[in-house]
Design a protein around this motif. Structure first.
Motif, short mmCIF file in Angstrom:
data_model
loop_
_atom_site.label_atom_id
_atom_site.label_comp_id
_atom_site.label_asym_id
_atom_site.label_seq_id
_atom_site.Cartn_x
_atom_site.Cartn_y
_atom_site.Cartn_z
N GLU A 101 0.83 -1.21 0.00
CA GLU A 101 0.00 0.00 0.00
C GLU A 101 0.87 1.26 0.00
O GLU A 101 0.89 2.02 -0.96
CB GLU A 101 -0.89 -0.06 1.24
CG GLU A 101 -1.84 1.08 1.37
CD GLU A 101 -2.82 0.84 2.52
OE1 GLU A 101 -3.53 -0.17 2.51
OE2 GLU A 101 -2.85 1.69 3.43
N GLY A 102 1.60 1.45 1.08
CA GLY A 102 2.45 2.63 1.17
C GLY A 102 3.33 2.48 2.39
O GLY A 102 3.05 1.66 3.27
N PRO A 103 4.40 3.26 2.47
CA PRO A 103 5.31 3.16 3.61
C PRO A 103 4.60 3.50 4.92
O PRO A 103 3.72 4.36 4.94
CB PRO A 103 6.38 4.21 3.31
CG PRO A 103 6.21 4.61 1.89
CD PRO A 103 4.80 4.30 1.51
N GLU A 107 9.19 2.43 7.65
CA GLU A 107 9.65 2.48 6.26
C GLU A 107 10.05 3.91 5.88
O GLU A 107 11.03 4.13 5.16
CB GLU A 107 8.53 1.99 5.32
CG GLU A 107 8.24 0.50 5.41
CD GLU A 107 7.42 0.09 6.63
OE1 GLU A 107 6.81 0.97 7.27
OE2 GLU A 107 7.40 -1.12 6.94
N PRO A 113 10.72 -0.53 1.96
CA PRO A 113 9.36 -0.99 2.25
C PRO A 113 9.33 -2.23 3.14
O PRO A 113 10.30 -3.00 3.16
CB PRO A 113 8.79 -1.35 0.88
CG PRO A 113 9.87 -1.24 -0.10
CD PRO A 113 11.10 -0.74 0.58
N PHE A 114 8.25 -2.38 3.85
CA PHE A 114 7.99 -3.59 4.63
C PHE A 114 9.15 -3.98 5.55
O PHE A 114 9.67 -5.08 5.48
CB PHE A 114 7.64 -4.76 3.68
CG PHE A 114 6.24 -4.67 3.14
CD1 PHE A 114 5.15 -4.98 3.93
CD2 PHE A 114 6.02 -4.27 1.83
CE1 PHE A 114 3.85 -4.88 3.43
CE2 PHE A 114 4.73 -4.16 1.32
CZ PHE A 114 3.65 -4.47 2.12
N ASN A 141 5.41 -0.37 -3.46
CA ASN A 141 4.14 0.07 -2.90
C ASN A 141 3.35 0.89 -3.91
O ASN A 141 3.92 1.49 -4.83
CB ASN A 141 4.40 0.96 -1.67
CG ASN A 141 4.66 0.14 -0.42
OD1 ASN A 141 3.92 -0.78 -0.08
ND2 ASN A 141 5.73 0.49 0.29
N HIS A 215 -3.34 -8.13 2.48
CA HIS A 215 -2.18 -7.39 2.94
C HIS A 215 -1.66 -8.03 4.24
O HIS A 215 -2.45 -8.42 5.09
CB HIS A 215 -2.58 -5.93 3.19
CG HIS A 215 -1.41 -5.03 3.42
ND1 HIS A 215 -0.70 -5.04 4.59
CD2 HIS A 215 -0.81 -4.12 2.62
CE1 HIS A 215 0.28 -4.15 4.50
NE2 HIS A 215 0.23 -3.59 3.31
N1 URA Z 1 2.67 -1.69 4.52
C1 URA Z 1 2.76 -1.48 3.20
O1 URA Z 1 1.79 -1.59 2.47
N2 URA Z 1 3.93 -1.16 2.70
C2 URA Z 1 5.02 -1.03 3.44
O2 URA Z 1 6.06 -0.73 2.88
C3 URA Z 1 4.91 -1.25 4.82
C4 URA Z 1 3.72 -1.59 5.35
#
Ligand code: URA
Ligand code: SF4
Length: 253
Positions: A101-103, A107, A113-114, A141, A215
């Protein structure tokens, strides 16, 4: 459902228009020097410019160029509170591309990421498949900048960031794409259906097989669903093997 003008533009992939000059769609030198805010509300000319501005500038970027542009990007409001844009991590010649999804907070600090709790689960899922972060796997992401408070990115933010993701996919040429959660599905497949209805199906993006799953952050809150995510990953691996056997993804580019 009646959409606002902004939502409609977002759906068409041409929002937000309040920062058109910095958008990945904007052609270098094609705009005047006045900040959009100084010009007031966007008018029809802005919209047409946004819709027709050549993608060529993005489409011709190599990886270092893309990375530099993303680091500087101010095409949506998420740039305001980020510490840094997080492009992604991994093998630049991957079999697998995972899109989240996004940082989140960690992150945003580390630029990868992740790396938080959800990331640990993702790494465990990869390990169960016999693969490791960075080896034939790339992780990215839907949006590159942290949404404040880890809220879900808005449609306009995902639309603004989509050209970066599209260029990443074009350069990476993964052999299978795994979409982690609704934001990734929205960005890549333009589909807002429930994940339950999309799991277990083979979609395609530019000739590349695409598989949808939950997710990892959702899985942490709903542990029994992990078995379903595992099924999805096994399905993705079958898609990958088919691609490797037929060389299909070579045809797409
Ligand atoms: N969740 C996400 O979707 N991306 C990330 O980089 C970290 C957590
Ligand atoms: Fe640019 Fe994407 Fe960051 Fe928005 S989220 S500022 S579009 S890199």
């Amino acid at each position: 459902m009646k959409l606002t003008r902004e939502q409609m533009l977002a759906e068409m992939g041409i929002a937000p228009i309040w920062r058109l000059r910095d958008s990945p769609f904007a052609a270098a030198g094609a705009e005047d020097d006045t900040a959009p805010a100084e010009r007031g509300r966007p008018d029809a000319t802005d919209v047409i410019a946004a819709a027709t501005a050549p993608d060529a500038a993005v489409d011709s970027l190599d990886w270092p160029g893309l990375s530099a542009r993303v680091a500087q990007c101010r095409a949506c409001p998420l740039c305001e509170q980020r510490k840094q844009a997080v492009l992604g991590v991994g093998d630049l010649d991957p079999d697998w591309l995972f899109v989240g999804e996004g940082p989140g907070a960690e992150e945003d600090i580390k630029g990868e990421p992740f790396v938080g709790q959800a990331g640990k689960l993702l790494d465990n899922m990869l390990a169960a498949l016999g693969i490791a972060r960075g080896r034939k796997v790339y992780i990215g992401n839907a949006v590159k900048c942290r949404p404040p408070g880890n809220r879900t990115p808005e449609a306009g933010e995902m639309a603004a960031c989509r050209p970066w993701l599209e260029r990443q996919i074009a350069l990476l040429k993964p052999k299978v794409i795994v979409l982690l959660g609704k934001a990734a599905v929205h960005s890549v497949l333009h589909d807002d259906s429930s994940l339950a209805s999309l799991r277990g199906r083979r979609f395609e993006y530019q000739g590349i097989p695409v598989v949808v799953t939950y997710h990892p952050a959702y899985l942490l809150r709903n542990l029994p669903e992990k078995a379903k995510a595992w099924e999805d990953l096994l399905f993705a691996r079958r898609c990958l093997r088919e691609t490797l056997a037929t060389g299909r993804s070579e045809l797409a580019f």
